[in-house]
Design a protein around this motif. Structure first.
Motif, PDB file in Angstrom:
ATOM      1  N   PRO A 126       0.783  -1.109  -0.013  1.00 52.12           N
ATOM      2  CA  PRO A 126       0.092   0.087   0.098  1.00 52.12           C
ATOM      3  C   PRO A 126       0.865   1.276   0.067  1.00 52.12           C
ATOM      4  N   GLY A 127       0.633   2.163  -0.838  1.00 54.91           N
ATOM      5  CA  GLY A 127       1.265   3.484  -0.953  1.00 54.91           C
ATOM      6  C   GLY A 127       2.543   3.372  -1.636  1.00 54.91           C
ATOM      7  N   TRP A 128       3.131   2.191  -2.434  1.00 56.03           N
ATOM      8  CA  TRP A 128       4.218   2.172  -3.020  1.00 56.03           C
ATOM      9  C   TRP A 128       4.435   3.246  -4.154  1.00 56.03           C
ATOM     10  N   ASP A 129       3.404   3.366  -4.990  1.00 60.79           N
ATOM     11  CA  ASP A 129       3.633   4.314  -5.935  1.00 60.79           C
ATOM     12  C   ASP A 129       3.705   5.874  -5.344  1.00 60.79           C
ATOM     13  N   TRP A 130       3.075   6.131  -4.261  1.00 56.95           N
ATOM     14  CA  TRP A 130       3.276   7.568  -3.723  1.00 56.95           C
ATOM     15  C   TRP A 130       4.794   7.616  -3.074  1.00 56.95           C
ATOM     16  N   LEU A 131       5.108   6.547  -2.673  1.00 58.44           N
ATOM     17  CA  LEU A 131       6.470   6.281  -2.144  1.00 58.44           C
ATOM     18  C   LEU A 131       7.555   6.910  -3.234  1.00 58.44           C
ATOM     19  N   CYS A 132       7.288   6.225  -4.718  1.00 52.73           N
ATOM     20  CA  CYS A 132       7.918   6.512  -5.531  1.00 52.73           C
ATOM     21  C   CYS A 132       7.945   7.824  -6.056  1.00 52.73           C
ATOM     22  N   VAL A 133       6.768   8.545  -5.978  1.00 52.10           N
ATOM     23  CA  VAL A 133       6.547   9.842  -6.168  1.00 52.10           C
ATOM     24  C   VAL A 133       7.568  10.855  -5.330  1.00 52.10           C
ATOM     25  N   LEU A 134       7.315  10.674  -4.074  1.00 46.64           N
ATOM     26  CA  LEU A 134       8.038  11.360  -2.966  1.00 46.64           C
ATOM     27  C   LEU A 134       9.557  11.212  -3.271  1.00 46.64           C
ATOM     28  N   LEU A 135      10.204  10.254  -3.846  1.00 47.33           N
ATOM     29  CA  LEU A 135      11.438   9.955  -4.147  1.00 47.33           C
ATOM     30  C   LEU A 135      11.819  10.698  -5.285  1.00 47.33           C
ATOM     31  N   PHE A 175       5.063  13.893 -14.883  1.00 45.10           N
ATOM     32  CA  PHE A 175       3.633  14.076 -14.663  1.00 45.10           C
ATOM     33  C   PHE A 175       2.491  13.085 -15.422  1.00 45.10           C
ATOM     34  N   TRP A 176       3.108  12.310 -16.421  1.00 42.67           N
ATOM     35  CA  TRP A 176       2.314  11.376 -16.844  1.00 42.67           C
ATOM     36  C   TRP A 176       2.152  10.143 -15.941  1.00 42.67           C
ATOM     37  N   ALA A 177       3.367  10.063 -15.025  1.00 44.33           N
ATOM     38  CA  ALA A 177       3.400   9.003 -13.920  1.00 44.33           C
ATOM     39  C   ALA A 177       2.539   9.497 -12.953  1.00 44.33           C
ATOM     40  N   LEU A 178       2.699  10.881 -12.521  1.00 44.55           N
ATOM     41  CA  LEU A 178       1.927  11.484 -11.508  1.00 44.55           C
ATOM     42  C   LEU A 178       0.317  11.305 -11.767  1.00 44.55           C
ATOM     43  N   ALA A 179       0.070  11.413 -12.871  1.00 40.75           N
ATOM     44  CA  ALA A 179      -1.434  11.424 -13.333  1.00 40.75           C
ATOM     45  C   ALA A 179      -1.890   9.812 -13.373  1.00 40.75           C
ATOM     46  N   THR A 180      -1.109   8.955 -13.666  1.00 45.56           N
ATOM     47  CA  THR A 180      -1.615   7.715 -13.642  1.00 45.56           C
ATOM     48  C   THR A 180      -1.812   7.079 -11.993  1.00 45.56           C
ATOM     49  N   VAL A 181      -0.783   7.827 -11.208  1.00 45.72           N
ATOM     50  CA  VAL A 181      -1.090   7.456  -9.706  1.00 45.72           C
ATOM     51  C   VAL A 181      -2.263   8.145  -9.097  1.00 45.72           C
ATOM     52  N   VAL A 182      -2.565   9.276  -9.498  1.00 41.22           N
ATOM     53  CA  VAL A 182      -3.737   9.949  -9.018  1.00 41.22           C
ATOM     54  C   VAL A 182      -4.937   9.419  -9.656  1.00 41.22           C
ATOM     55  N   PHE A 183      -5.080   9.232 -11.107  1.00 40.97           N
ATOM     56  CA  PHE A 183      -6.421   8.775 -11.687  1.00 40.97           C
ATOM     57  C   PHE A 183      -6.516   7.493 -12.067  1.00 40.97           C
ATOM     58  N   GLY A 184      -5.263   6.688 -12.088  1.00 43.60           N
ATOM     59  CA  GLY A 184      -5.276   5.488 -12.615  1.00 43.60           C
ATOM     60  C   GLY A 184      -4.868   5.441 -14.206  1.00 43.60           C
TER      61      GLY A 184
END
Length: 743
Positions: A126-135, A175-184
C-alpha cells in the motif's frame, strides 16, 4: 557587419563578464541580445565567459540587456582579471555537484523500486506508488531546476535548445506517471507493440525513474562539462604575470617608479640588466642581449641597440637600456597576442552548435506532432481523451532527446578519462570536432621539437690551451643563456679549469677579461675585431660553415690569438623524428613554423625529415600563417609550448600544447600533452578521432532512433511504458558505446 574583434585593439570596445551560460546556445543567445542594441557589434566567448561589445555609449546598457535575458553580467575589470567569472563558475559547479549527489542518491533506489513493483503487482504494498513519487519529486523539482531555467530562457528568446528538449522529456515522464498514480492508468490499446498485452494497473509509475534517470545523467554531463570548459581560461590572465607591475621612468630628469598602467607613450623607461621590459618601445640609449623567447621562440637572445624595437615581456639579460615607449596596455604586442588568441577561441565551432541548430527545429516539430496526434485520435478516430493523451505522451517521451543529450557529454567524459590516463588532456568538443578533419600538423621548434635548452654542440680547438676552459672561466660572471651552456659543457673537467679576473660583459657581443694576466675574450667575430684579435681564414671558414648550418658560433681568444671556437645549438628531442614520421604515416602533412633564423630552422627540419619550413615568423605572424593555411583549404593542427605560440594555437583548427609549455600556451590549446613524450601528440590525435567517431555514432543512433520510433508512437502502437523503456535502452546504448573508449 564588421566583427568586433576585427577592429584594432584599443578602440572603444568594452569587455563584459557573463555568468550562467550553460551551452553554446546560451552564448549565441547573449550575443543576439547584445547585437539587438542600437549601434552595437558584439561577440561572446563561451570558453572564457566574456562578451566584447563595440559601439556602445554606456556599458550599463549591455549589462542590463544581458541580465534581462536571464544571465549575470558586469563590466570586466582588467585589474581583477577573471576572478569574478571564476567565482561565478565555482558557484555553479558547487550547485551542480550538490544537485548531482542528491539526484544520484534518490534515483538509484527509485529505479530499483519502480521497475520491480511496476512490473510485478504481487510485490506491491500500500502506497508504493506514492513512495516513488516522493523519491522523484526532489529530483525532478529541485535537481533538474537549472534545465527548466535554461528552457524558459529559450522560450522567451524563441531559440529552442537541448535544455528545452530535456525539460520536456523530464516533465512529460513525471507528470504522466503522477497522473496515472492519481487517476489510474488509461486503458491499453488492444494491439500494443511487441504483443505484451495490457500493462499491469499502476505500471505507468515506471516513468518516474525515467524522469529521475534523465535528470541524473544530464546533471553528470553538465557538471563535468562545466569543470572542463573553465580550464580554457582567459589568456589575458596568464599573460598578466609576464610584465612587471612597476616601471622605472624618467620624469623631470629623475628616475621614478610608477605602476605600469601609469606609463604613457613617449615616456622613457629604464631597464636594468636581468629585468623584464614592461612596455613596447624603441631603444634610445644602451645595448643588450634581449631574451625574446616569449615573443619569437628564439632560444638565443637578440642583440638590440639604439633605434631597435623591443617588446614588453622580453628580458634584457646583460645590459642597461633606455626605452622610449611606443605602446602601452592593450596596444602592446603581448596584449595583441592575447586578443588574437581570445578571438580565435571564441570562433571555434562545437558539435553542440550543430545539435542546437537541429533541435531548434526538432523541438517545435515534436510538440506540434504531439498536439496534432491528440486532435487526430480524439476527434478523427473518436478515441477517448485518455487514449488520445496517451498517444500524445508516447510521442513526446519517445522523441525525448535523452540519447541525443547524452551522446556528446558521455563520450567526452570517457574520452577525457582515457586521455588523462595516457597523459593527454582534452579540453572540449572543439578539439574532438577538429581532430577528425586534420590534414596538416604545424610544429613550433623551440621547446616543442627541441629541448629548449642551449648546449655546446662542437668544440673546435686551435691553440695550446683549452678553448672550452677559457670560455667557461670568462662566462662565469655572465647571466647569459650561452654562459650557462658553456659552464655545463665544462663541468667535470677540473684538469682544464681556468680562473678569470677583471671580467667585463660586452652586451650583445660577449665577455672579456684576463687569465694569468693576459687578455682573454669569448664572443662574436665583431668582438674579436674590437679587441684586436685576428681570425685566420681557416677558422673564419669553419665558423661560416657552422653558421650556415644553423649553429650559433662563439670564438675564444687569449693574449691576442684565437684558441678555437664553440658551436651551440638547441638539441632536437630524441623522439621528435619518430613522431614526425608517424604523423606522415597517418597521411598528415607536417610543417615547421618558428621565429628562428632560416639556417637554424632548415637544419632542424632536415634532421627531422620535414619538407616544409617557415622561419623568422613573429607570434602574430604565426597566427596569420595558420590562417593562410586554413584559407588554402587545409585543416590545421598547431603544436607548441611557448607564449609566442598562444595565438597560433588558438587560431588553428586544433591546438596542442606540450607539457613543458607555459600556462598561456596551455590555456590557448585544445589538447594538452602532460607527459614528457612527443609521441603523445600522435596518440592525442588518435584518441580525439576515436572519441569523435564515438560521438558521431551516438548522434546517428539518437537521431535515427527518434526518426524510426516517432511514427510508431503516432500510430498508437507504443504504450507510453514501452516508449519509456525504449528511450532508456537508447540512452544505455549511447553510454555503453561511449564506454568502449576505455579500451
Amino acid at each position: 557587419m564588421t566583427h568586433a574583434t576585427d577592429q584594432a585593439v584599443g578602440t572603444d570596445a568594452v569587455d563584459i563578464d557573463v555568468s550562467g551560460m550553460t551551452c553554446a546556445a546560451c552564448a549565441r543567445r547573449v550575443e543576439k541580445t547584445l547585437n539587438h542594441l542600437d549601434g552595437v557589434d558584439a561577440w561572446v566567448n563561451y570558453a572564457t565567459e566574456r562578451a566584447r561589445v563595440v559601439g556602445i555609449d554606456d556599458p550599463a546598457r549591455a549589462v542590463a540587456a544581458i541580465e534581462a535575458a536571464g544571465y549575470g553580467a558586469r563590466v570586466h575589470d582588467p585589474g581583477e582579471g577573471d576572478a569574478w567569472s571564476r567565482r561565478a563558475t565555482e558557484v555553479r559547479i558547487s550547485s551542480l555537484r550538490r544537485r548531482l549527489i542528491v539526484s544520484t542518491l534518490l534515483t538509484i533506489p527509485l529505479m530499483d523500486v519502480t521497475i520491480a513493483l511496476a512490473l510485478v503487482p504481487g510485490w506491491r504494498f500500500p502506497g508504493w506508488d506514492w513512495l516513488c513519487v516522493l523519491l522523484a519529486v526532489p529530483v525532478v523539482g529541485w535537481a533538474a531546476w537549472p534545465f527548466y531555467v535554461s528552457a524558459w530562457r529559450s522560450v522567451v528568446q524563441r531559440t529552442p535548445s537541448m535544455d528545452t528538449l530535456v525539460s520536456i522529456g523530464i516533465l512529460a515522464a513525471f507528470f504522466w506517471a503522477l497522473a496515472t498514480v492519481v487517476f489510474g492508468s488509461p486503458e491499453s490499446a488492444p494491439d500494443e507493440w511487441l504483443g505484451i498485452g495490457a500493462v499491469p494497473d499502476g505500471g505507468d509509475a515506471l516513468y518516474l525513474d525515467v524522469a529521475a534517470g534523465v535528470t541524473t545523467f544530464q546533471l553528470a554531463g553538465r557538471y563535468f562539462e562545466t569543470r572542463s570548459r573553465r580550464r580554457a581560461g582567459d589568456v589575458l590572465t596568464a599573460l598578466k604575470g609576464l610584465t612587471p607591475s612597476m616601471a622605472r621612468i624618467m620624469r623631470d630628469g629623475q628616475p621614478v617608479s610608477v605602476p605600469v598602467e601609469k606609463v604613457l607613450v613617449s615616456d622613457d623607461v629604464l631597464v636594468r640588466p636581468g629585468e623584464t621590459i614592461p612596455v613596447d618601445g624603441v631603444v634610445v640609449d644602451g645595448s643588450a642581449s634581449v631574451d625574446t623567447a616569449a615573443m619569437t621562440g628564439e632560444s638565443v637572445p637578440t642583440l638590440v641597440a639604439t633605434d631597435d624595437a623591443v617588446d614588453g615581456g622580453t628580458v634584457s639579460t646583460d645590459g642597461a637600456l633606455r626605452v622610449r615607449v611606443t605602446a602601452v596596455g592593450a596596444n602592446t604586442h603581448l596584449a595583441q597576442i592575447a586578443a588574437i588568441a581570445d578571438r580565435a577561441q571564441a570562433n571555434k565551432s562545437r558539435i553542440e552548435s550543430l545539435v542546437d541548430r537541429v533541435t531548434s527545429v526538432f523541438v517545435p516539430i515534436v510538440i506540434a506532432v504531439a498536439l496534432l496526434m491528440f486532435v487526430v485520435w480524439f476527434v478523427a478516430l473518436d478515441a477517448t481523451a485518455t487514449r488520445a493523451l496517451g498517444v500524445s505522451i508516447a510521442v513526446l517521451i519517445i522523441a525525448c532527446p535523452c540519447a541525443l543529450g547524452l551522446a556528446t557529454p558521455t563520450a567526452l567524459m570517457v574520452g577525457i578519462g582515457r586521455g588523462v590516463s595516457s597523459g593527454i588532456l582534452v579540453k572540449g568538443h572543439g578539439a574532438l570536432e577538429a581532430s577528425g578533419i586534420i590534414d596538416t600538423v604545424v610544429f613550433d621548434k623551440t621547446g616543442t621539437l627541441t629541448t629548449g635548452r642551449i648546449s655546446v654542440d662542437e668544440v673546435h680547438q686551435q691553440g695550446d690551451r683549452s678553448a672550452l676552459a677559457v670560455a667557461a672561466a670568462l662566462e662565469q660572471s655572465s647571466e647569459h643563456p650561452i654562459a650557462r651552456a658553456v659552464e655545463r659543457a665544462a663541468e667535470g673537467r677540473s684538469d682544464e679549469s681556468e680562473v678569470a679576473h677583471d671580467v667585463r660583459i660586452r652586451p650583445g657581443l660577449g665577455v672579456t677579461g684576463y687569465i694569468d694576466g693576459r687578455p682573454a675574450a669569448v664572443g662574436s667575430e665583431d668582438l674579436m675585431r674590437q679587441v684586436g684579435v685576428d681570425i685566420d681564414a681557416s677558422l673564419h671558414e669553419w665558423c661560416t660553415a657552422r653558421t650556415a648550418a644553423g649553429r650559433t658560433v662563439i670564438i675564444v681568444a687569449l693574449d691576442g690569438d684565437t684558441l678555437g671556437a664553440l658551436t651551440l645549438r638547441d638539441p632536437v628531442k630524441p623522439d621528435a623524428a619518430a613522431t614526425v614520421a608517424d604523423l606522415e604515416g597517418m597521411r598528415l602533412r607536417t610543417l615547421l613554423l618558428t621565429g628562428d633564423t632560416e639556417a637554424t630552422a632548415h637544419s632542424v627540419a632536415q634532421e627531422l625529415g620535414m619538407a616544409e619550413v617557415r622561419a623568422g615568423v613573429r607570434p602574430a605572424e604565426k597566427a596569420d600563417a595558420i590562417a593562410e593555411l586554413r584559407a588554402e583549404g587545409r585543416n590545421v593542427a598547431m603544436v607548441g609550448d611557448g607564449i609566442n605560440d598562444a595565438a597560433a594555437l588558438a587560431e588553428a583548427d586544433l591546438g596542442i600544447a606540450v607539457a613543458s609549455g607555459t600556462e598561456v600556451a596551455m590555456r590557448s590549446a585544445d589538447l594538452i600533452v602532460v607527459r614528457d613524450d612527443l609521441a603523445a601528440v600522435t596518440e592525442a590525435i588518435e584518441l580525439s578521432r576515436a572519441t569523435l567517431r564515438t560521438i558521431r555514432v551516438n548522434l546517428v543512433w539518437a537521431f535515427g532512433y527518434n526518426v524510426a520510433a516517432i511514427p510508431i508512437a503516432m500510430a498508437g502502437l507504443l504504450n507510453p511504458l514501452i516508449s519509456a523503456v525504449a528511450m532508456s535502452l537508447s540512452s544505455m546504448f549511447v553510454i555503453f558505446n561511449s564506454l568502449r573508449l576505455q579500451k
